[in-house]
Motif scaffolding. Structure first.
Motif, PDB file in Angstrom:
ATOM      1  N   TYR A  95       0.828  -1.204   0.000  1.00 33.19           N
ATOM      2  CA  TYR A  95       0.000   0.000   0.000  1.00 33.19           C
ATOM      3  C   TYR A  95       0.866   1.260   0.000  1.00 33.19           C
ATOM      4  O   TYR A  95       0.646   2.184  -0.795  1.00 33.19           O
ATOM      5  CB  TYR A  95      -0.933  -0.016   1.211  1.00 33.19           C
ATOM      6  CG  TYR A  95      -1.737   1.246   1.390  1.00 33.19           C
ATOM      7  CD1 TYR A  95      -2.696   1.621   0.459  1.00 33.19           C
ATOM      8  CD2 TYR A  95      -1.539   2.066   2.511  1.00 33.19           C
ATOM      9  CE1 TYR A  95      -3.446   2.787   0.627  1.00 33.19           C
ATOM     10  CE2 TYR A  95      -2.277   3.224   2.681  1.00 33.19           C
ATOM     11  CZ  TYR A  95      -3.221   3.578   1.737  1.00 33.19           C
ATOM     12  OH  TYR A  95      -3.947   4.728   1.905  1.00 33.19           O
ATOM     13  N   LEU A  96       1.867   1.314   0.878  1.00 34.09           N
ATOM     14  CA  LEU A  96       2.741   2.480   0.928  1.00 34.09           C
ATOM     15  C   LEU A  96       3.563   2.624  -0.351  1.00 34.09           C
ATOM     16  O   LEU A  96       3.818   3.745  -0.811  1.00 34.09           O
ATOM     17  CB  LEU A  96       3.659   2.416   2.149  1.00 34.09           C
ATOM     18  CG  LEU A  96       3.153   3.201   3.367  1.00 34.09           C
ATOM     19  CD1 LEU A  96       1.908   2.541   3.950  1.00 34.09           C
ATOM     20  CD2 LEU A  96       4.245   3.303   4.428  1.00 34.09           C
ATOM     21  N   SER A 101       4.374   5.933  -5.055  1.00 41.99           N
ATOM     22  CA  SER A 101       4.538   6.068  -6.507  1.00 41.99           C
ATOM     23  C   SER A 101       3.588   7.123  -7.061  1.00 41.99           C
ATOM     24  O   SER A 101       3.923   7.852  -8.002  1.00 41.99           O
ATOM     25  CB  SER A 101       4.313   4.720  -7.195  1.00 41.99           C
ATOM     26  OG  SER A 101       2.964   4.306  -7.085  1.00 41.99           O
ATOM     27  N   LEU A 102       2.380   7.230  -6.489  1.00 40.31           N
ATOM     28  CA  LEU A 102       1.428   8.250  -6.930  1.00 40.31           C
ATOM     29  C   LEU A 102       1.943   9.651  -6.606  1.00 40.31           C
ATOM     30  O   LEU A 102       1.704  10.595  -7.371  1.00 40.31           O
ATOM     31  CB  LEU A 102       0.065   8.026  -6.264  1.00 40.31           C
ATOM     32  CG  LEU A 102      -0.687   6.755  -6.673  1.00 40.31           C
ATOM     33  CD1 LEU A 102      -1.949   6.594  -5.835  1.00 40.31           C
ATOM     34  CD2 LEU A 102      -1.047   6.802  -8.154  1.00 40.31           C
ATOM     35  N   ALA A 106      10.051   8.546  -2.697  1.00 40.72           N
ATOM     36  CA  ALA A 106      10.544   7.259  -2.219  1.00 40.72           C
ATOM     37  C   ALA A 106       9.993   6.990  -0.832  1.00 40.72           C
ATOM     38  O   ALA A 106       9.877   7.903  -0.006  1.00 40.72           O
ATOM     39  CB  ALA A 106      12.071   7.263  -2.189  1.00 40.72           C
ATOM     40  N   VAL A 107       9.620   5.744  -0.569  1.00 43.96           N
ATOM     41  CA  VAL A 107       9.086   5.386   0.737  1.00 43.96           C
ATOM     42  C   VAL A 107      10.194   4.779   1.591  1.00 43.96           C
ATOM     43  O   VAL A 107      11.006   3.985   1.108  1.00 43.96           O
ATOM     44  CB  VAL A 107       7.892   4.408   0.606  1.00 43.96           C
ATOM     45  CG1 VAL A 107       8.311   3.108  -0.067  1.00 43.96           C
ATOM     46  CG2 VAL A 107       7.250   4.137   1.953  1.00 43.96           C
ATOM     47  N   VAL A 143       0.168   5.810   9.735  1.00 44.92           N
ATOM     48  CA  VAL A 143       1.549   5.525   9.350  1.00 44.92           C
ATOM     49  C   VAL A 143       1.815   6.013   7.930  1.00 44.92           C
ATOM     50  O   VAL A 143       2.874   6.591   7.647  1.00 44.92           O
ATOM     51  CB  VAL A 143       1.858   4.023   9.486  1.00 44.92           C
ATOM     52  CG1 VAL A 143       3.204   3.685   8.835  1.00 44.92           C
ATOM     53  CG2 VAL A 143       1.873   3.606  10.948  1.00 44.92           C
ATOM     54  N   SER A 144       0.867   5.790   7.032  1.00 51.06           N
ATOM     55  CA  SER A 144       1.073   6.219   5.644  1.00 51.06           C
ATOM     56  C   SER A 144       1.306   7.723   5.570  1.00 51.06           C
ATOM     57  O   SER A 144       2.195   8.192   4.850  1.00 51.06           O
ATOM     58  CB  SER A 144      -0.114   5.808   4.771  1.00 51.06           C
ATOM     59  OG  SER A 144      -1.269   6.571   5.062  1.00 51.06           O
ATOM     60  N   ALA A 145       0.513   8.502   6.317  1.00 52.74           N
ATOM     61  CA  ALA A 145       0.682   9.954   6.310  1.00 52.74           C
ATOM     62  C   ALA A 145       2.006  10.363   6.935  1.00 52.74           C
ATOM     63  O   ALA A 145       2.675  11.287   6.453  1.00 52.74           O
ATOM     64  CB  ALA A 145      -0.473  10.616   7.043  1.00 52.74           C
ATOM     65  N   LEU A 146       2.399   9.679   8.002  1.00 49.35           N
ATOM     66  CA  LEU A 146       3.639  10.030   8.687  1.00 49.35           C
ATOM     67  C   LEU A 146       4.863   9.686   7.857  1.00 49.35           C
ATOM     68  O   LEU A 146       5.900  10.348   7.954  1.00 49.35           O
ATOM     69  CB  LEU A 146       3.697   9.318  10.041  1.00 49.35           C
ATOM     70  CG  LEU A 146       2.642   9.771  11.062  1.00 49.35           C
ATOM     71  CD1 LEU A 146       2.644   8.863  12.285  1.00 49.35           C
ATOM     72  CD2 LEU A 146       2.865  11.223  11.463  1.00 49.35           C
ATOM     73  N   VAL A 147       4.753   8.657   7.021  1.00 45.71           N
ATOM     74  CA  VAL A 147       5.859   8.295   6.145  1.00 45.71           C
ATOM     75  C   VAL A 147       5.904   9.219   4.925  1.00 45.71           C
ATOM     76  O   VAL A 147       6.977   9.637   4.487  1.00 45.71           O
ATOM     77  CB  VAL A 147       5.747   6.818   5.710  1.00 45.71           C
ATOM     78  CG1 VAL A 147       6.777   6.490   4.627  1.00 45.71           C
ATOM     79  CG2 VAL A 147       5.953   5.901   6.906  1.00 45.71           C
ATOM     80  N   MET A 148       4.731   9.553   4.373  1.00 45.31           N
ATOM     81  CA  MET A 148       4.678  10.436   3.202  1.00 45.31           C
ATOM     82  C   MET A 148       5.144  11.859   3.541  1.00 45.31           C
ATOM     83  O   MET A 148       5.773  12.528   2.724  1.00 45.31           O
ATOM     84  CB  MET A 148       3.248  10.505   2.642  1.00 45.31           C
ATOM     85  CG  MET A 148       2.692   9.182   2.168  1.00 45.31           C
ATOM     86  SD  MET A 148       3.628   8.485   0.811  1.00 45.31           S
ATOM     87  CE  MET A 148       2.881   6.865   0.735  1.00 45.31           C
TER      88      MET A 148
END
Length: 239
Positions: A95-96, A101-102, A106-107, A143-148
């Protein structure tokens, strides 16, 4: 600098009832702004207008100085919705990877796994989302927001359904985003979180901005955000 600028936005469904009525406010760079209001006040409709999920009918919205509908604006902001919808056929890692990619970034999977550990989900980074509870899905969204780490993060009741320890971690991470100069628009009914975290609070009711003030000023005048809201609703009931 205003990272998010909402100027004179109005919106109605079927052209009958104004859900939003000339709404204007800003979110500055490096600020946490709380967005509160009774159910039906127009909060989610406003957020959907910001992210072009509903076509803007009147007014303007800019993100980092560019119109909200442009790709440049959309890559500057991320939206965490009130539901826990995630693609169940993916793992959080997948998912991340898809989300990054969108956004064209880089994640950092190591950072993501560390956040999973801190959010009491060790070893679940490569498990299918379909096996996750409601709370785990909400924490995966966080987590997705904190990583992005986009310049603007808009959170619409995403904190509902997570445990107290996870909430404390989220608050710490939100402060870190603010310290980095990033901004958060936080829509929540948990007024205690906003009292601890928000620099400013916007109260929306019947589609209009009723208050837009520093949190410290509202607390000094009313004692608590809940007292401020009840005071407002009481006046509305007697007018």
């Amino acid at each position: 600098m205003h990272l998010l600028k909402i100027d004179d936005v109005s919106y109605s469904y079927d052209g009958v009832v104004n859900v939003l009525d000339h709404v204007s406010f800003d979110v500055e760079e490096g600020a946490v702004v709380g967005l509160i209001g009774p159910n039906g006040s127009g909060k989610s409709t406003l957020i959907k207008n910001v992210f072009d999920l509903l076509r803007l009918q009147a007014g303007t919205v800019t993100i980092d100085g560019v119109p909200h509908r442009t790709p440049a604006a959309k890559t500057r902001a991320t939206y965490l919705s009130s539901n826990d919808y995630l693609p169940e056929f993916l793992t959080p890692r997948e998912y991340l990877r898809t989300m990054s990619s969108l956004y064209g970034i880089a994640v950092d999977h190591e950072q993501a796994q560390e956040l999973f550990r801190r959010f009491a989900m060790p070893g679940r980074y490569d498990h299918l989302v379909e096996d996750f509870s409601h709370g785990m899905r909400k924490k995966t969204q966080l987590v997705s927001a904190l990583v992005m780490r986009r310049p603007l993060t808009v959170i619409d009741e995403t904190l509902n359904g997570i445990d107290l320890e996870a909430l404390q971690i989220a608050e710490t991470e939100f402060r870190r985003l603010r310290d980095e100069g990033r901004s958060i628009l936080l829509c929540t009914h948990d007024f205690a979180v906003l009292e601890r975290l928000a620099d400013r609070v916007v109260l929306l009711d019947l589609g209009q901005v009723v208050h837009d003030s520093p949190t410290s000023d509202l607390l000094a005048e009313h004692g608590s955000l809940s007292a401020m809201v009840f005071h407002h609703l009481g006046h509305e009931a007697t007018d």
